[in-house]
Design a protein around this motif. Structure first.
Motif, short mmCIF file in Angstrom:
data_model
loop_
_atom_site.label_atom_id
_atom_site.label_comp_id
_atom_site.label_asym_id
_atom_site.label_seq_id
_atom_site.Cartn_x
_atom_site.Cartn_y
_atom_site.Cartn_z
N TYR A 76 56.15 -78.99 19.90
CA TYR A 76 57.07 -78.81 18.78
C TYR A 76 58.32 -78.07 19.24
N PRO A 77 59.51 -78.65 19.06
CA PRO A 77 60.75 -77.95 19.42
C PRO A 77 60.88 -76.58 18.74
N GLY A 78 60.31 -76.42 17.56
CA GLY A 78 60.35 -75.14 16.87
C GLY A 78 59.69 -74.03 17.66
N VAL A 79 58.79 -74.39 18.57
CA VAL A 79 58.15 -73.44 19.49
C VAL A 79 58.78 -73.54 20.87
N ALA A 80 58.87 -74.75 21.40
CA ALA A 80 59.35 -74.95 22.77
C ALA A 80 60.79 -74.48 22.98
N ASN A 81 61.62 -74.51 21.94
CA ASN A 81 63.03 -74.12 22.08
C ASN A 81 63.27 -72.64 21.83
N LEU A 82 62.21 -71.86 21.68
CA LEU A 82 62.39 -70.41 21.56
C LEU A 82 62.86 -69.85 22.89
N ASP A 83 63.57 -68.75 22.83
CA ASP A 83 63.98 -68.04 24.04
C ASP A 83 62.75 -67.80 24.92
N ALA A 84 62.89 -68.02 26.21
CA ALA A 84 61.74 -67.93 27.13
C ALA A 84 61.10 -66.54 27.12
N ALA A 85 61.89 -65.48 27.07
CA ALA A 85 61.33 -64.13 27.07
C ALA A 85 60.59 -63.84 25.76
N LEU A 86 61.14 -64.29 24.64
CA LEU A 86 60.47 -64.13 23.35
C LEU A 86 59.15 -64.88 23.36
N LEU A 87 59.17 -66.11 23.82
CA LEU A 87 57.96 -66.92 23.84
C LEU A 87 56.90 -66.30 24.76
N ALA A 88 57.31 -65.80 25.90
CA ALA A 88 56.35 -65.15 26.81
C ALA A 88 55.71 -63.93 26.16
N ALA A 89 56.51 -63.11 25.50
CA ALA A 89 55.97 -61.93 24.82
C ALA A 89 55.02 -62.34 23.70
N LEU A 90 55.39 -63.36 22.94
CA LEU A 90 54.53 -63.84 21.87
C LEU A 90 53.20 -64.37 22.40
N ARG A 91 53.25 -65.10 23.50
CA ARG A 91 52.02 -65.66 24.05
C ARG A 91 51.11 -64.57 24.62
N THR A 92 51.69 -63.56 25.22
CA THR A 92 50.88 -62.44 25.71
C THR A 92 50.24 -61.72 24.53
N ALA A 93 51.04 -61.44 23.50
CA ALA A 93 50.51 -60.77 22.31
C ALA A 93 49.43 -61.63 21.64
N PRO B 32 69.36 -65.94 14.13
CA PRO B 32 68.62 -65.84 15.39
C PRO B 32 67.59 -66.96 15.53
N HIS B 33 67.28 -67.67 14.45
CA HIS B 33 66.41 -68.83 14.58
C HIS B 33 67.14 -69.97 15.30
N VAL B 34 68.39 -70.19 14.97
CA VAL B 34 69.16 -71.27 15.60
C VAL B 34 69.33 -71.01 17.10
N SER B 35 69.48 -69.76 17.48
CA SER B 35 69.61 -69.43 18.91
C SER B 35 68.26 -69.33 19.61
N GLY B 36 67.16 -69.46 18.86
CA GLY B 36 65.82 -69.38 19.46
C GLY B 36 65.33 -67.96 19.69
N ASN B 37 65.95 -66.99 19.00
CA ASN B 37 65.62 -65.59 19.22
C ASN B 37 64.81 -64.95 18.09
N ALA B 38 64.21 -65.77 17.22
CA ALA B 38 63.42 -65.22 16.12
C ALA B 38 62.27 -66.16 15.80
N ILE B 39 61.23 -65.55 15.26
CA ILE B 39 60.06 -66.32 14.85
C ILE B 39 59.54 -65.74 13.54
N ASP B 40 59.07 -66.62 12.68
CA ASP B 40 58.39 -66.21 11.45
C ASP B 40 56.92 -66.57 11.65
N VAL B 41 56.07 -65.56 11.54
CA VAL B 41 54.65 -65.75 11.82
C VAL B 41 53.82 -65.69 10.54
N GLY B 42 52.60 -66.22 10.64
CA GLY B 42 51.67 -66.21 9.53
C GLY B 42 51.13 -64.83 9.22
N PHE B 43 50.37 -64.74 8.14
CA PHE B 43 49.91 -63.46 7.61
C PHE B 43 49.09 -62.65 8.61
#
Length: 156
Positions: A24-41, A92-103
């Motif tokens: 999903y581009p909504g995930v794949a197009n996130l900033d690489a550092a943000l995505l790495a931190a999210l995946r570790t968390a 920051p969503h358009v630039s790939g620098n933000a994420i909205d997560v579930g509960f």
């Protein structure tokens, strides 16, 4: 809001997409550092039985414009809508620098996010997280009441 009116290519996500779903581009197009931190968390959170579902990540400018138009209709003015939705130029969503997560993820991140540099930015949006690497050592910065208070959201 607006999720079904846009395609996967615009960043729209169906339910149950995780931070590991690169299809999903909504995930794949996130900033690489943000995505790495999210995946570790998310990997660490899984040990607590918590799964990180993504409600929204990267968005196309067109998708963001639509969300803003819908917010103006819902809230009655551009000023009130700005408390919830940014312009495509400032989002920051358009630039790939933000994420909205579930509960479950937001509850887990509220307690553990700073350790990964993941911080809630707006007091009125407990689902919205951005990467703040300095948070690992200094803790998350104070939150803005809402996006309209964030200097990054002001138009030039």
């Amino acid at each position: 809001m607006g999720r079904t009116e846009f395609s996967k290519g615009d960043g729209a996500l169906p339910d149950k997409v995780t931070v590991f779903d690169d299809d999903y581009p909504g995930v794949a197009n996130l900033d690489a550092a943000l995505l790495a931190a999210l995946r570790t968390a998310a990997t660490d959170a899984a040990e607590d039985g918590v799964k990180f579902f993504v409600n929204s990540g990267w968005r196309s400018p067109e998708y963001q414009k639509r969300l803003l138009r819908e917010a103006v209709i819902k809230h009655g003015s551009v000023e009130e809508a700005a408390r919830w939705v940014a312009t495509p130029e400032t989002s920051p969503h358009v630039s790939g620098n933000a994420i909205d997560v579930g509960f479950e993820a937001r509850a887990w991140l509220a307690t553990h996010g700073a350790r990964y540099g993941l911080c809630q930015i707006y007091a009125n949006e407990p689902w919205h997280y951005e990467l703040r690497p300095q948070a690992v050592t200094d803790g998350c910065p104070p939150m803005y009441a809402d996006p309209s208070q964030d200097p990054r959201m002001r138009r030039a």
